[in-house]
Design a protein around this motif. Structure first.
Motif, PDB file in Angstrom:
ATOM      1  N   ALA A   1      69.550  67.158  36.932  1.00 48.86           N
ATOM      2  CA  ALA A   1      68.494  66.792  36.090  1.00 48.86           C
ATOM      3  C   ALA A   1      67.397  67.975  36.149  1.00 48.86           C
ATOM      4  CB  ALA A   1      67.682  65.512  36.510  1.00 48.86           C
ATOM      5  N   LYS A   2      67.147  68.757  35.033  1.00 49.92           N
ATOM      6  CA  LYS A   2      66.346  69.948  35.050  1.00 49.92           C
ATOM      7  C   LYS A   2      65.147  69.647  33.849  1.00 49.92           C
ATOM      8  CE  LYS A   2      68.866  73.091  34.277  1.00 49.92           C
ATOM      9  NZ  LYS A   2      69.925  74.374  33.956  1.00 49.92           N
ATOM     10  N   ILE A   3      63.934  70.066  34.396  1.00 53.13           N
ATOM     11  CA  ILE A   3      62.677  70.136  33.469  1.00 53.13           C
ATOM     12  C   ILE A   3      62.727  71.770  32.928  1.00 53.13           C
ATOM     13  CG2 ILE A   3      60.297  69.933  33.089  1.00 53.13           C
ATOM     14  CD1 ILE A   3      60.686  67.787  35.173  1.00 53.13           C
ATOM     15  N   VAL A   4      62.815  71.845  31.875  1.00 53.20           N
ATOM     16  CA  VAL A   4      62.433  73.434  31.274  1.00 53.20           C
ATOM     17  C   VAL A   4      61.093  73.403  30.459  1.00 53.20           C
ATOM     18  CG1 VAL A   4      63.329  75.291  29.747  1.00 53.20           C
ATOM     19  CG2 VAL A   4      65.029  74.131  31.000  1.00 53.20           C
ATOM     20  N   THR A   5      60.149  74.145  31.118  1.00 53.76           N
ATOM     21  CA  THR A   5      58.705  74.088  30.577  1.00 53.76           C
ATOM     22  C   THR A   5      58.806  75.237  29.758  1.00 53.76           C
ATOM     23  OG1 THR A   5      58.156  73.100  32.590  1.00 53.76           O
ATOM     24  CG2 THR A   5      56.263  74.060  31.015  1.00 53.76           C
ATOM     25  N   ASN A   6      58.982  75.130  28.267  1.00 47.72           N
ATOM     26  CA  ASN A   6      58.414  76.097  27.222  1.00 47.72           C
ATOM     27  C   ASN A   6      57.069  76.069  26.985  1.00 47.72           C
ATOM     28  OD1 ASN A   6      61.230  76.854  27.574  1.00 47.72           O
ATOM     29  ND2 ASN A   6      61.828  75.345  26.114  1.00 47.72           N
ATOM     30  N   GLY A   7      56.138  76.736  27.556  1.00 48.72           N
ATOM     31  CA  GLY A   7      54.842  76.821  27.274  1.00 48.72           C
ATOM     32  C   GLY A   7      54.307  77.916  26.487  1.00 48.72           C
ATOM     33  N   PRO A   8      52.904  78.207  26.581  1.00 48.01           N
ATOM     34  CA  PRO A   8      52.507  79.166  25.514  1.00 48.01           C
ATOM     35  C   PRO A   8      52.695  80.531  26.232  1.00 48.01           C
ATOM     36  CG  PRO A   8      50.725  77.839  26.525  1.00 48.01           C
ATOM     37  CD  PRO A   8      52.229  77.108  27.030  1.00 48.01           C
ATOM     38  N   THR A   9      52.676  81.538  25.537  1.00 51.09           N
ATOM     39  CA  THR A   9      52.777  82.906  25.803  1.00 51.09           C
ATOM     40  C   THR A   9      51.565  83.598  25.774  1.00 51.09           C
ATOM     41  OG1 THR A   9      54.939  82.890  25.356  1.00 51.09           O
ATOM     42  CG2 THR A   9      53.906  84.987  25.835  1.00 51.09           C
TER      43      THR A   9
ATOM     44  N   THR B   1      60.560  66.316  43.959  1.00 51.38           N
ATOM     45  CA  THR B   1      59.778  67.764  43.618  1.00 51.38           C
ATOM     46  C   THR B   1      60.694  68.990  43.069  1.00 51.38           C
ATOM     47  OG1 THR B   1      60.530  68.585  45.893  1.00 51.38           O
ATOM     48  CG2 THR B   1      58.333  67.374  45.965  1.00 51.38           C
ATOM     49  N   GLY B   2      59.727  69.853  42.405  1.00 49.70           N
ATOM     50  CA  GLY B   2      60.467  70.597  41.733  1.00 49.70           C
ATOM     51  C   GLY B   2      60.764  70.556  40.239  1.00 49.70           C
ATOM     52  N   THR B   3      61.390  71.260  39.736  1.00 51.17           N
ATOM     53  CA  THR B   3      61.698  71.186  38.182  1.00 51.17           C
ATOM     54  C   THR B   3      63.113  70.737  38.027  1.00 51.17           C
ATOM     55  OG1 THR B   3      61.882  73.579  37.988  1.00 51.17           O
ATOM     56  CG2 THR B   3      59.607  72.635  37.386  1.00 51.17           C
ATOM     57  N   THR B   4      64.066  71.159  39.221  1.00 46.66           N
ATOM     58  CA  THR B   4      65.594  71.011  38.934  1.00 46.66           C
ATOM     59  C   THR B   4      65.802  70.000  40.188  1.00 46.66           C
ATOM     60  OG1 THR B   4      65.758  72.974  38.081  1.00 46.66           O
ATOM     61  CG2 THR B   4      67.738  71.932  39.094  1.00 46.66           C
ATOM     62  N   TRP B   5      66.659  68.985  39.773  1.00 46.23           N
ATOM     63  CA  TRP B   5      67.007  67.944  40.786  1.00 46.23           C
ATOM     64  C   TRP B   5      68.493  68.185  40.723  1.00 46.23           C
ATOM     65  CZ3 TRP B   5      70.212  63.851  40.649  1.00 46.23           C
ATOM     66  CH2 TRP B   5      70.563  62.972  41.711  1.00 46.23           C
ATOM     67  N   THR B   6      69.248  68.226  41.922  1.00 44.48           N
ATOM     68  CA  THR B   6      70.676  67.878  42.025  1.00 44.48           C
ATOM     69  C   THR B   6      71.339  67.046  43.079  1.00 44.48           C
ATOM     70  OG1 THR B   6      70.992  69.794  43.053  1.00 44.48           O
ATOM     71  CG2 THR B   6      71.171  70.113  40.686  1.00 44.48           C
TER      72      THR B   6
ATOM     73  N   ASN C   1      63.551  60.297  34.478  1.00 47.95           N
ATOM     74  CA  ASN C   1      62.159  59.829  33.663  1.00 47.95           C
ATOM     75  C   ASN C   1      61.356  61.287  34.269  1.00 47.95           C
ATOM     76  OD1 ASN C   1      63.137  57.651  32.958  1.00 47.95           O
ATOM     77  ND2 ASN C   1      62.307  56.484  34.483  1.00 47.95           N
ATOM     78  N   ALA C   2      60.776  61.903  33.166  1.00 51.62           N
ATOM     79  CA  ALA C   2      59.735  63.094  33.682  1.00 51.62           C
ATOM     80  C   ALA C   2      58.654  63.060  32.859  1.00 51.62           C
ATOM     81  CB  ALA C   2      60.436  64.350  33.503  1.00 51.62           C
ATOM     82  N   ASN C   3      57.639  63.740  33.199  1.00 51.80           N
ATOM     83  CA  ASN C   3      56.051  63.745  32.455  1.00 51.80           C
ATOM     84  C   ASN C   3      56.365  65.234  32.012  1.00 51.80           C
ATOM     85  OD1 ASN C   3      54.017  63.448  31.005  1.00 51.80           O
ATOM     86  ND2 ASN C   3      52.760  63.302  33.268  1.00 51.80           N
ATOM     87  N   LEU C   4      56.413  65.642  30.793  1.00 53.96           N
ATOM     88  CA  LEU C   4      56.649  66.713  30.398  1.00 53.96           C
ATOM     89  C   LEU C   4      55.134  67.382  29.639  1.00 53.96           C
ATOM     90  CD1 LEU C   4      60.069  66.607  28.288  1.00 53.96           C
ATOM     91  CD2 LEU C   4      59.558  67.322  30.846  1.00 53.96           C
TER      92      LEU C   4
ATOM     93  N   LEU D   1      63.594  68.227  28.816  1.00 54.31           N
ATOM     94  CA  LEU D   1      64.245  67.166  29.934  1.00 54.31           C
ATOM     95  C   LEU D   1      65.759  67.157  29.903  1.00 54.31           C
ATOM     96  CD1 LEU D   1      64.422  65.428  32.727  1.00 54.31           C
ATOM     97  CD2 LEU D   1      63.894  63.725  31.072  1.00 54.31           C
ATOM     98  N   ILE D   2      66.548  67.789  30.645  1.00 54.31           N
ATOM     99  CA  ILE D   2      68.059  68.042  30.356  1.00 54.31           C
ATOM    100  C   ILE D   2      68.710  67.211  31.800  1.00 54.31           C
ATOM    101  CG2 ILE D   2      70.146  69.314  30.205  1.00 54.31           C
ATOM    102  CD1 ILE D   2      67.981  71.743  29.530  1.00 54.31           C
ATOM    103  N   VAL D   3      69.491  66.260  31.396  1.00 57.57           N
ATOM    104  CA  VAL D   3      70.352  65.572  32.206  1.00 57.57           C
ATOM    105  C   VAL D   3      71.813  66.072  32.074  1.00 57.57           C
ATOM    106  CG1 VAL D   3      68.875  63.735  32.617  1.00 57.57           C
ATOM    107  CG2 VAL D   3      70.301  63.456  31.138  1.00 57.57           C
ATOM    108  N   SER D   4      72.650  66.290  33.206  1.00 60.28           N
ATOM    109  CA  SER D   4      74.101  66.549  33.134  1.00 60.28           C
ATOM    110  C   SER D   4      74.873  65.831  34.161  1.00 60.28           C
ATOM    111  CB  SER D   4      74.213  67.934  33.100  1.00 60.28           C
ATOM    112  OG  SER D   4      73.576  68.715  32.013  1.00 60.28           O
ATOM    113  N   ILE D   5      75.915  65.612  33.776  1.00 60.30           N
ATOM    114  CA  ILE D   5      77.194  64.933  34.845  1.00 60.30           C
ATOM    115  C   ILE D   5      78.083  66.115  34.730  1.00 60.30           C
ATOM    116  CG2 ILE D   5      78.778  63.263  35.542  1.00 60.30           C
ATOM    117  CD1 ILE D   5      76.903  61.095  34.032  1.00 60.30           C
ATOM    118  N   TRP D   6      78.315  66.705  36.165  1.00 60.28           N
ATOM    119  CA  TRP D   6      79.388  67.520  36.275  1.00 60.28           C
ATOM    120  C   TRP D   6      80.645  66.980  36.734  1.00 60.28           C
ATOM    121  CZ3 TRP D   6      78.672  72.979  35.298  1.00 60.28           C
ATOM    122  CH2 TRP D   6      77.401  73.323  34.921  1.00 60.28           C
TER     123      TRP D   6
END
Length: 150
Positions: free
Chosen positions: A47-55, A84-89, A107-110, A117-122
């Motif tokens: 599970a990964k959170i990608v924060t595409n915020g302002p520049t 904790t963190g923005t990536t959980w594996t 579940n995440a607060n973006l 919020l990206i979830v993947s099964i490998w």
């Protein structure tokens, strides 16, 4: 006398059939079964959170936070609260295809409207299923993968 002779022959014939049946049974039970019905797979959940915020990004940078991550292999469920963190594996684990189904939910607060919020099964080093949710605020994403061929 003939009656005794017939019963003796019948006894020998019965004994021969019993021995023959036993030999066939033993040979059949020793036969190697080449068809493995189930296979082992290497499975990892992510599970990964990608924060595409302002520049440029605000100081200090704002990142998303996980609330819960739930994994399920077959009927065994595991829940992780507030990772904790923005990536959980999860660690890599061997899973038999007899387990039939894998589930992952997060579940995440973006923080921003274009955060993800990206979830993947490998499975065996390749992404078997993935889902992406975009937006700000509390978001949920879930995927499932089945080993059963439909």
């Amino acid at each position: 006398m003939k009656q005794f002779y017939k019963s003796k022959s019948l006894l020998r014939l019965s004994f021969l059939f019993a021995v023959l049946f036993s030999v066939i049974f033993v040979l059949n039970s020793c036969k190697k079964d080449d068809d493995d019905e189930f296979e082992d797979h290497i499975v990892q959940f992510e599970a990964k959170i990608v924060t595409n915020g302002p520049t440029p990004p605000p100081t200090p940078p704002v990142t998303g936070t996980f609330s819960t991550v739930v994994t399920q292999i077959g009927t065994g469920q595991s829940t992780t609260f507030n990772p904790t963190g923005t990536t959980w594996t999860s660690g890599e684990q061997f899973v038999s295809s007899s387990q039939s189904q894998l589930n992952l939910a997060a579940n995440a607060n973006l923080p921003y409207a274009d955060s993800k919020l990206i979830v993947s099964i490998w499975v065996d080093g390749e992404v078997a299923k993935s889902d992406t949710v975009v937006g700000s605020g509390p978001k949920n994403a879930a995927v499932m993968h089945s080993f059963l061929e439909l």
